[in-house]
Design a protein around this motif. Structure first.
Motif, PDB file in Angstrom:
ATOM      1  N   ASN A 137       0.827  -1.212   0.000  1.00 59.60           N
ATOM      2  CA  ASN A 137       0.000   0.000   0.000  1.00 59.60           C
ATOM      3  C   ASN A 137       0.860   1.261   0.000  1.00 59.60           C
ATOM      4  N   PHE A 138       1.987   1.197   0.710  1.00 60.60           N
ATOM      5  CA  PHE A 138       2.914   2.330   0.748  1.00 60.60           C
ATOM      6  C   PHE A 138       3.511   2.572  -0.643  1.00 60.60           C
ATOM      7  N   GLN A 139       3.922   1.509  -1.313  1.00 60.75           N
ATOM      8  CA  GLN A 139       4.482   1.630  -2.660  1.00 60.75           C
ATOM      9  C   GLN A 139       3.460   2.196  -3.636  1.00 60.75           C
ATOM     10  N   ALA A 140       2.197   1.832  -3.448  1.00 53.70           N
ATOM     11  CA  ALA A 140       1.151   2.268  -4.364  1.00 53.70           C
ATOM     12  C   ALA A 140       0.829   3.759  -4.248  1.00 53.70           C
ATOM     13  N   LEU A 141       1.300   4.409  -3.214  1.00 52.58           N
ATOM     14  CA  LEU A 141       1.048   5.839  -3.049  1.00 52.58           C
ATOM     15  C   LEU A 141       1.792   6.686  -4.076  1.00 52.58           C
ATOM     16  N   ASP A 142       2.804   6.125  -4.722  1.00 54.08           N
ATOM     17  CA  ASP A 142       3.564   6.825  -5.759  1.00 54.08           C
ATOM     18  C   ASP A 142       4.120   8.158  -5.223  1.00 54.08           C
ATOM     19  N   LEU A 143       4.934   8.048  -4.187  1.00 52.98           N
ATOM     20  CA  LEU A 143       5.425   9.219  -3.468  1.00 52.98           C
ATOM     21  C   LEU A 143       6.704   9.797  -4.073  1.00 52.98           C
ATOM     22  N   ASP A 144       6.861  11.112  -3.900  1.00 52.45           N
ATOM     23  CA  ASP A 144       8.161  11.730  -4.168  1.00 52.45           C
ATOM     24  C   ASP A 144       9.118  11.433  -3.020  1.00 52.45           C
ATOM     25  N   ALA A 145       8.623  11.535  -1.795  1.00 56.01           N
ATOM     26  CA  ALA A 145       9.478  11.304  -0.621  1.00 56.01           C
ATOM     27  C   ALA A 145       8.612  10.961   0.579  1.00 56.01           C
ATOM     28  N   ALA A 146       9.237  10.347   1.581  1.00 54.54           N
ATOM     29  CA  ALA A 146       8.587  10.110   2.871  1.00 54.54           C
ATOM     30  C   ALA A 146       9.373  10.857   3.940  1.00 54.54           C
ATOM     31  N   ILE A 147       8.644  11.472   4.860  1.00 55.11           N
ATOM     32  CA  ILE A 147       9.232  12.239   5.952  1.00 55.11           C
ATOM     33  C   ILE A 147       9.024  11.457   7.243  1.00 55.11           C
ATOM     34  N   VAL A 148      10.110  11.201   7.975  1.00 49.88           N
ATOM     35  CA  VAL A 148      10.043  10.380   9.178  1.00 49.88           C
ATOM     36  C   VAL A 148      10.558  11.193  10.371  1.00 49.88           C
ATOM     37  N   VAL A 149       9.716  11.322  11.390  1.00 47.08           N
ATOM     38  CA  VAL A 149      10.097  12.049  12.610  1.00 47.08           C
ATOM     39  C   VAL A 149       9.578  11.265  13.811  1.00 47.08           C
ATOM     40  N   ALA A 150      10.483  10.605  14.529  1.00 47.92           N
ATOM     41  CA  ALA A 150      10.102   9.891  15.760  1.00 47.92           C
ATOM     42  C   ALA A 150       8.895   8.994  15.534  1.00 47.92           C
ATOM     43  N   TYR A 151       8.957   8.166  14.505  1.00 45.65           N
ATOM     44  CA  TYR A 151       7.842   7.279  14.181  1.00 45.65           C
ATOM     45  C   TYR A 151       7.750   6.129  15.168  1.00 45.65           C
ATOM     46  N   GLY A 152       8.878   5.508  15.494  1.00 47.39           N
ATOM     47  CA  GLY A 152       8.863   4.408  16.450  1.00 47.39           C
ATOM     48  C   GLY A 152       8.828   3.041  15.819  1.00 47.39           C
ATOM     49  N   GLN A 153       8.982   2.964  14.480  1.00 46.50           N
ATOM     50  CA  GLN A 153       9.078   1.686  13.798  1.00 46.50           C
ATOM     51  C   GLN A 153      10.258   1.726  12.823  1.00 46.50           C
ATOM     52  N   ILE A 154      10.859   0.555  12.613  1.00 43.29           N
ATOM     53  CA  ILE A 154      11.982   0.437  11.690  1.00 43.29           C
ATOM     54  C   ILE A 154      11.453   0.245  10.272  1.00 43.29           C
ATOM     55  N   LEU A 155      12.010   0.977   9.318  1.00 45.63           N
ATOM     56  CA  LEU A 155      11.625   0.821   7.918  1.00 45.63           C
ATOM     57  C   LEU A 155      12.590  -0.139   7.227  1.00 45.63           C
ATOM     58  N   THR A 156      12.042  -1.090   6.499  1.00 47.21           N
ATOM     59  CA  THR A 156      12.866  -2.020   5.744  1.00 47.21           C
ATOM     60  C   THR A 156      13.450  -1.321   4.512  1.00 47.21           C
ATOM     61  N   GLN A 157      14.440  -1.951   3.903  1.00 46.15           N
ATOM     62  CA  GLN A 157      15.034  -1.376   2.699  1.00 46.15           C
ATOM     63  C   GLN A 157      13.989  -1.230   1.602  1.00 46.15           C
ATOM     64  N   GLU A 158      13.053  -2.165   1.532  1.00 46.65           N
ATOM     65  CA  GLU A 158      11.985  -2.092   0.542  1.00 46.65           C
ATOM     66  C   GLU A 158      11.160  -0.817   0.715  1.00 46.65           C
ATOM     67  N   ALA A 159      10.892  -0.466   1.957  1.00 53.50           N
ATOM     68  CA  ALA A 159      10.147   0.766   2.229  1.00 53.50           C
ATOM     69  C   ALA A 159      10.997   1.994   1.927  1.00 53.50           C
ATOM     70  N   LEU A 160      12.266   1.966   2.299  1.00 53.58           N
ATOM     71  CA  LEU A 160      13.148   3.111   2.060  1.00 53.58           C
ATOM     72  C   LEU A 160      13.286   3.409   0.576  1.00 53.58           C
ATOM     73  N   ASP A 161      13.208   2.363  -0.243  1.00 56.82           N
ATOM     74  CA  ASP A 161      13.397   2.532  -1.690  1.00 56.82           C
ATOM     75  C   ASP A 161      12.121   2.918  -2.427  1.00 56.82           C
ATOM     76  N   ALA A 162      10.962   2.861  -1.746  1.00 54.75           N
ATOM     77  CA  ALA A 162       9.688   3.076  -2.437  1.00 54.75           C
ATOM     78  C   ALA A 162       9.504   4.511  -2.955  1.00 54.75           C
ATOM     79  N   PRO A 163       9.715   5.563  -2.176  1.00 49.00           N
ATOM     80  CA  PRO A 163       9.539   6.919  -2.705  1.00 49.00           C
ATOM     81  C   PRO A 163      10.636   7.261  -3.720  1.00 49.00           C
ATOM     82  N   ARG A 164      10.287   8.057  -4.704  1.00 50.59           N
ATOM     83  CA  ARG A 164      11.207   8.414  -5.788  1.00 50.59           C
ATOM     84  C   ARG A 164      12.504   9.037  -5.264  1.00 50.59           C
ATOM     85  N   LEU A 165      12.394   9.892  -4.244  1.00 45.19           N
ATOM     86  CA  LEU A 165      13.553  10.579  -3.678  1.00 45.19           C
ATOM     87  C   LEU A 165      13.954  10.024  -2.316  1.00 45.19           C
ATOM     88  N   GLY A 166      13.401   8.881  -1.948  1.00 44.50           N
ATOM     89  CA  GLY A 166      13.789   8.230  -0.709  1.00 44.50           C
ATOM     90  C   GLY A 166      13.054   8.763   0.509  1.00 44.50           C
TER      91      GLY A 166
END
Length: 309
Positions: free
Chosen positions: A75-104
């Motif tokens: 579902n995250f990949q399907a958002l077709d994002l330019d970037a994701a902003i992370v601030v004190a989320y509290g969960q670890i992002l996998t490499q697959e998630a880190l690579d999903a937005p166009r600009l990381g």
């Protein structure tokens, strides 16, 4: 031009950044935050500060228990994002998630990396006696706070700063960095500066036992320890009462001259001897009670000269 973004964050510290990003006019397609939890005496389910703010902005909110689950990633990949902003989320992002937005994925961290990577950088900086810290935006990678630095602001740590005061100052400075960083990201002008591992320190979570005050340390270190844990989780000692020992948090203390056995109360105003020098306890909170100044605390709690804490 605006960026299509996802925002990932949970506490008040993150909500301030979400407010600035939304105000800058970017398209925040989705907010991810921790699920509502039961809190307080009534155990009512409470949404996170980021969740509450996102709903006020009309932004769709997702609260996955595990961001690494395959359906969440899809579902995250399907958002077709330019970037994701992370601030004190509290969960670890996998490499697959880190690579999903166009600009990381970009992360806001409350220290001057590589010093104080990890979970409790604000507390650790004060506890260690640091004279300065800061807020940095980094490009995220798989390592813990190891990514290249994109934008940085330095903030002085004042002698009377508690973790709470410094938190609020860093929260404001960090939030105000996002419009500049995202404008530069749009232009392709953000310069990434690789981190070195030289001098890296880790801000591990604070344990309850670690928060206990060690009076054998020098007064300056005891004061830093107290300020770094104020107001939460709170540096503490045990006080003997007629009903047994109770835990007392110290929310502020000031170094003074004094000599005695570590933990010995040197006068009737809560001057306590340390390994070298002494500290004056000025604000305290008995277990189950409200925080109060020392004079008010002493009216209801006998802590006389000669007692060893």
């Amino acid at each position: 031009m605006t960026l299509r973004l996802a925002f990932m964050g949970t506490p008040e510290f993150a909500a301030a950044s979400l407010a600035e990003i939304a105000a800058a006019g970017h398209d925040v397609a989705r907010v991810y935050t921790q699920p509502p939890r039961r809190r307080g005496r009534g155990q009512a389910e409470q949404k996170t500060p980021v969740h509450v703010l996102a709903e006020q902005f009309g932004i769709p909110v997702e609260t996955p228990e595990r961001f690494r689950d395959a359906d969440v990633i899809a579902n995250f990949q399907a958002l077709d994002l330019d970037a994701a902003i992370v601030v004190a989320y509290g969960q670890i992002l996998t490499q697959e998630a880190l690579d999903a937005p166009r600009l990381g994925c970009l992360n806001l961290h409350a220290s001057l990396l590589p010093r104080w990577r990890g979970a409790a950088p604000i507390q650790r900086a004060i506890m260690a006696g640091d004279e300065r810290t800061g807020v940095q935006i980094m490009q995220m990678e798989a390592g813990l706070d190891t990514g290249p630095i994109l934008l940085s602001e330095t903030v002085a740590i004042h002698p009377n700063d508690t973790a709470g005061k410094l938190h609020d100052r860093l929260m404001a400075v960090g939030a105000q960095m996002w419009p500049r960083a995202l404008a530069a990201l749009e232009r392709g002008s953000l310069e990434a500066v690789a981190q070195s591992d030289d001098g890296a320190t880790y801000a591990k979570k604070i344990t309850s036992e670690e928060a206990r005050i060690d009076w054998s340390k020098p007064a300056g270190e005891v004061s830093d320890h107290i300020r770094g844990l104020s107001p939460f989780p709170g540096a503490w000692f045990e006080l003997a009462t007629e009903k047994g020992k109770v835990r007392v948090k110290v929310l502020f203390a000031e170094p003074e001259r004094g000599d005695g056995e570590p933990g010995e109360v040197l006068d009737d105003g809560l001057l306590v001897a340390c390994g070298r020098g002494a500290v004056r306890l000025t604000r305290l909170q008995r277990e189950g009670k409200a925080a109060m100044d020392a004079d008010d605390f002493l009216r209801g709690n006998a802590v006389s000269k000669g007692v060893v804490l």
